[in-house]
Design an enzyme around this catalytic site. Sequence first.
Site, PDB file in Angstrom:
ATOM      1  CB  SER A 180      -0.912   0.005   1.222  1.00 47.28           C
ATOM      2  OG  SER A 180      -1.612   1.219   1.309  1.00 47.28           O
ATOM      3  CG  HIS A 208      -4.018  -1.438  -1.915  1.00 47.91           C
ATOM      4  ND1 HIS A 208      -5.078  -2.174  -2.406  1.00 47.91           N
ATOM      5  CD2 HIS A 208      -4.525  -0.662  -0.933  1.00 47.91           C
ATOM      6  CE1 HIS A 208      -6.172  -1.880  -1.742  1.00 47.91           C
ATOM      7  NE2 HIS A 208      -5.864  -0.951  -0.848  1.00 47.91           N
ATOM      8  CG  ASP A 224      -5.675   2.427   0.785  1.00 54.89           C
ATOM      9  OD1 ASP A 224      -6.535   1.613   0.396  1.00 54.89           O
ATOM     10  OD2 ASP A 224      -4.724   2.105   1.519  1.00 54.89           O
ATOM     11  CG  MET A 278      -8.430   7.347   2.177  1.00 53.41           C
ATOM     12  SD  MET A 278      -7.558   7.403   3.764  1.00 53.41           S
ATOM     13  CE  MET A 278      -6.529   5.955   3.615  1.00 53.41           C
ATOM     14  CG  HIS A 335      -9.604   0.425  -1.109  1.00 52.24           C
ATOM     15  ND1 HIS A 335      -9.119   0.129   0.146  1.00 52.24           N
ATOM     16  CD2 HIS A 335     -10.952   0.515  -0.977  1.00 52.24           C
ATOM     17  CE1 HIS A 335     -10.120   0.053   0.997  1.00 52.24           C
ATOM     18  NE2 HIS A 335     -11.238   0.290   0.340  1.00 52.24           N
ATOM     19  CG  MET A 390     -11.012   3.719   1.319  1.00 54.95           C
ATOM     20  SD  MET A 390      -9.892   3.878   2.738  1.00 54.95           S
ATOM     21  CE  MET A 390      -8.785   2.521   2.443  1.00 54.95           C
ATOM     22  CG  MET A 438     -11.854  -2.672   4.385  1.00 54.92           C
ATOM     23  SD  MET A 438     -10.230  -2.237   3.698  1.00 54.92           S
ATOM     24  CE  MET A 438      -9.486  -1.324   5.064  1.00 54.92           C
ATOM     25  N   GLY A 480      -9.578   3.991   6.408  1.00 57.36           N
ATOM     26  CA  GLY A 480      -9.324   5.403   6.630  1.00 57.36           C
ATOM     27  C   GLY A 480      -7.960   5.764   7.164  1.00 57.36           C
ATOM     28  CG  PHE A 481      -6.846   6.801  10.147  1.00 62.26           C
ATOM     29  CD1 PHE A 481      -6.200   8.019  10.039  1.00 62.26           C
ATOM     30  CD2 PHE A 481      -8.198   6.788  10.455  1.00 62.26           C
ATOM     31  CE1 PHE A 481      -6.876   9.199  10.246  1.00 62.26           C
ATOM     32  CE2 PHE A 481      -8.888   7.970  10.667  1.00 62.26           C
ATOM     33  CZ  PHE A 481      -8.230   9.183  10.561  1.00 62.26           C
ATOM     34  N   GLY A 482      -3.802   4.161   8.117  1.00 59.72           N
ATOM     35  CA  GLY A 482      -2.829   3.084   8.107  1.00 59.72           C
ATOM     36  C   GLY A 482      -2.343   2.777   9.512  1.00 59.72           C
ATOM     37  N   GLY A 483      -1.681   1.620   9.660  1.00 62.30           N
ATOM     38  CA  GLY A 483      -1.043   1.289  10.919  1.00 62.30           C
ATOM     39  C   GLY A 483      -1.955   0.758  12.007  1.00 62.30           C
ATOM     40  CG  ASP A 523      -6.194  -2.590   2.958  1.00 64.65           C
ATOM     41  OD1 ASP A 523      -5.212  -2.470   3.709  1.00 64.65           O
ATOM     42  OD2 ASP A 523      -6.625  -1.664   2.246  1.00 64.65           O
ATOM     43  N   GLY A 524      -5.279  -4.389   5.937  1.00 70.87           N
ATOM     44  CA  GLY A 524      -5.281  -3.846   7.287  1.00 70.87           C
ATOM     45  C   GLY A 524      -4.534  -4.707   8.280  1.00 70.87           C
ATOM     46  N   GLY A 525      -3.386  -4.243   8.734  1.00 69.54           N
ATOM     47  CA  GLY A 525      -2.638  -4.977   9.736  1.00 69.54           C
ATOM     48  C   GLY A 525      -2.032  -6.270   9.237  1.00 69.54           C
TER      49      GLY A 525
END
Length: 217
Positions: free
Chosen positions: A7, A31, A33, A35, A64, A66, A139, A144-147, A177-179
């Site tokens: 990402s 990827h 994102d 937003m 992606h 959002m 998801m 909306g946020f990384g990390g 997607d996510g973590g």
Amino acid sequence: MLKIAPSILAADFLHLKRELDLVNEYADLLHVDVMDGTFVPNISFGFPLVEAMAKVVTVPMDVHLMIVNPDKYVERFARAGASLISFHLEAALQAGKDPSEIIAMIKDCGCKAGLVINPDVPVESLFPYLEEADFFLIMSVFAGFGGQKFIEESLKRISTLRREMESRGIDKDIEVDGGVSAENSRALIDAGATMLVAGSSVFKAENPAEAIAQLRV
């Protein structure tokens, strides 16, 4: 076949060309994102950056969305260089739009169409679109946020979606997607995921190329 999609949201933007070269050499997708600050409480990329990256990226760009009213922007992102475009089911429904029409619109633009849901949306809500969409994005954090920390319940959601596909004789990609990291990639693959989006675990690693390789193990 497993696909790794770093990402770009987590990349070092002062050295973006270097980061894109890394993706070209070691990954399968990029990827991106997008937003809008409305559907999610953050703002990221627009058309100029996607167009600029398209001149350098040699792997497919996985965009992606959002955003609210995703149908308004599908054609422009396709022209900007996207190869895959996904949108949130909940965003389409909140806007009173037919998800099937947006899926068809993405395909008409020559892109693969993906349908996304956040962790609080029942995975069964994707079932009516299994024949229509090209891939599905689960998801494993809130968009909306990384990390963010990986939500363990996502594994069950992935396996539920994969079992439903198999019961209908459908074989399509499930993206997560996510973590995502080397610590959970094996469990995600075993659950049925075939596309892994990884941001911080790749771009913040001391050796990003090795981090990508570890996701494949």
